[in-house]
Design an enzyme around this catalytic site. Sequence first.
Site, PDB file in Angstrom:
ATOM      1  N   ALA A  37       0.837  -1.210   0.000  1.00 28.08           N
ATOM      2  CA  ALA A  37       0.000   0.000   0.000  1.00 28.08           C
ATOM      3  C   ALA A  37       0.871   1.258   0.000  1.00 28.08           C
ATOM      4  O   ALA A  37       0.558   2.245  -0.677  1.00 28.08           O
ATOM      5  CB  ALA A  37      -0.928  -0.008   1.208  1.00 28.08           C
ATOM      6  N   HIS A  38       1.966   1.220   0.750  1.00 29.58           N
ATOM      7  CA  HIS A  38       2.862   2.387   0.779  1.00 29.58           C
ATOM      8  C   HIS A  38       3.536   2.606  -0.571  1.00 29.58           C
ATOM      9  O   HIS A  38       3.660   3.725  -1.045  1.00 29.58           O
ATOM     10  CB  HIS A  38       3.903   2.242   1.896  1.00 29.58           C
ATOM     11  CG  HIS A  38       3.360   2.614   3.241  1.00 29.58           C
ATOM     12  ND1 HIS A  38       2.547   1.776   3.980  1.00 29.58           N
ATOM     13  CD2 HIS A  38       3.465   3.751   3.981  1.00 29.58           C
ATOM     14  CE1 HIS A  38       2.203   2.379   5.108  1.00 29.58           C
ATOM     15  NE2 HIS A  38       2.749   3.575   5.136  1.00 29.58           N
ATOM     16  N   LYS A  39       3.971   1.507  -1.185  1.00 31.54           N
ATOM     17  CA  LYS A  39       4.601   1.630  -2.501  1.00 31.54           C
ATOM     18  C   LYS A  39       3.578   2.147  -3.519  1.00 31.54           C
ATOM     19  O   LYS A  39       3.889   3.015  -4.349  1.00 31.54           O
ATOM     20  CB  LYS A  39       5.169   0.285  -2.942  1.00 31.54           C
ATOM     21  CG  LYS A  39       5.912   0.381  -4.266  1.00 31.54           C
ATOM     22  CD  LYS A  39       6.692  -0.868  -4.583  1.00 31.54           C
ATOM     23  CE  LYS A  39       7.630  -0.665  -5.761  1.00 31.54           C
ATOM     24  NZ  LYS A  39       6.998  -0.082  -6.933  1.00 31.54           N
TER      25      LYS A  39
END
Lengths: 206, 289
Positions: A37-39
Site C-alpha cells: 500500500a505504501h509503494k
Amino acid sequence: MASYDLQIPISEETIRSLHVGDQVRLYGTVVTARDAAHKYMKDTFFKGAAIPPAEQAIYDELARLWKGGVMYHCGPVVAKDDEGRWKFVSAGPTTSTREEPYEYEVIQRFGLRAVIGKGGMGPKTLAACQDYGAVYLHAVGGAATLIASYVKEVLGVYKKDELGVPEAFWVVRVEGFPAVVTMDSHGVSLHEKLYEESRARLAALM
Amino acid sequence: MENLAPHFIELIRRASTDLPADIEAALHQARAGEDEGSAAQTAFDSILENVRLSRAHSTPICQDTGTPIFYVYYPTGWSTLALKKQIREAVEKATQMSYLRPNSVDTLTGKNPGNNLGDDFPYFHFEEWEEPYLKVDLMLKGGGCENVGAQYSMPDSRLEAGRDLEGVRRAVLDAVHQAQGMGCAPAVIGVAVGGDRGSSYIKSKEQFYRPLDDVNADPRLAELEQRLAREANTLGIGPMGFGGKTTVLSVKIDSLERLPASYFVTASYMCWADRRRSLIYRDGVATIE
C-alpha cells in the site's frame, strides 16, 4: 504517564498533548496500510504530476478518512460471516520500520494524526510527527486475536484484488483499541532511547 | 495410501491457534519477573490473554501465520509425492478456514493467489527414517522475526569476533541487539555455527523444533546457550522493545561442518508466538503433540 480515550478524527492540539509512555484507547475509523500500500501510494499519488483518473476515487476516500485520522500497519486474517460481511479474525500489527522510507510524505500529504504499528520507526517519521503533529502508537505484536476483538466492523476494503488480503487498505471501525505512545510530537522516541541504552549494555558484554 | 489431509488440517489448526505449553509457561515466568505495573508486564498480560483467547476461539494467535515449514519423517515405502499433495491440499483448506492468512506472494508480479500455494510454498523437508510411523513437524515462521535474522562471516572486525565460541557469543549478542523489539521479543534464538550460507540458515531454524527445556548434548554448546540467554537478558530490550528483563526466552545452538575458508554464525529469530506442533500417525491413529 496518563491514559486517554481518543475519538477519531483527532485534533492537533490533542495529539500534541500526548507524550511517550501514555496509554491510549482509540474509537472510530482506522485504515490499514502496509508494504504494498505504501509503494502504491508513493508510485500513484506522490510521484507523478497528477493522480491517474482511475485512482482519484481511492485517493479522495483516503484523504477524507486520514484527515486527522489513523493508519494501522496490519495485514489481517479475515473471514466472511453468514451474511457475507467481512470480519477481522486476527489482526495484530506488522513491523513498521519497513515503511520508514515512505511515512514522512504520507503523514504530510494526508494529515495523519497517528500511525499504529510495532517495533517503532526512524528519524524521518519522528520528524514528521514533530512537523505536522502526529504520534506513533505501539500495539502488542502477536496479540492478534485480542486486538481483532476491538475491531467491531469492516466498513470497506480497497485494492484487495490487486494487492491481496494482507496488503489491502481495510477500513474498519474500532472501539477501545489499546496502544502505547512510543514516539511523540516532541521529538521523543522510546525506540531511539532503548537502542542507545541497550547498545551501552552490549558494549559492556563485549 | 489413506488420505491424511484432515489430520494435516488439524495439525495446522493446532499450530496456528494453540501455543505449545513450554512456550506459554516461559511467558508466564517472564511476566512474573517484570516490575509490577511496567509496560513490559502490561505487554505480557496482553500476550497471555491473547494466547488464551486464540485457543478458546480457534483463531490465529498472530495474523502473520508465516511460512508453514513441514519436516516430514516417513517409514520406508511411503510416497513423499502423495504426502506432499495431501499437505498442500490441507494448507489450501486451512487457509479457507482462516487458520492461515493467504501469505504466499509471487515475488515478480506481486500477486497473491490467496491459497498459500506456490512452486516453493509451503516449505518441505522429507526424511525417510527407521521408525514404523509417520511424524510431521510443523513450524509457522512469521515474517517480522524472519527479517531480523542475521548471518556473520567470521572473523568480523566490527565485533572483534574470531573463529571460536567467543566469536559466536559476540555475533549472537549483536544480532539480538540489532533486532531490538522488531521481531516481537521475547524470542527464541536459533543459532548454527558452520555450514555454507544456505545450510547454516536451515540448521539455525531447525533449532526451533527443540523443546525449551532440551539440554544440548555438547557441554560446550550447552554452556554457551545458558550464558547467551543470561547475557541477552541484561540488554534491557524487553518484550516488544518496551524495555524490560526478558528479551529472549531461550538460545539453542548447533554446529555443522564447514569449509576451511568459511566460518558462518547464523542467528535466526523466533518471535514469542513460537508456533510449532507435531503430528504422529501410527497404526491408523493420529495424535498431535
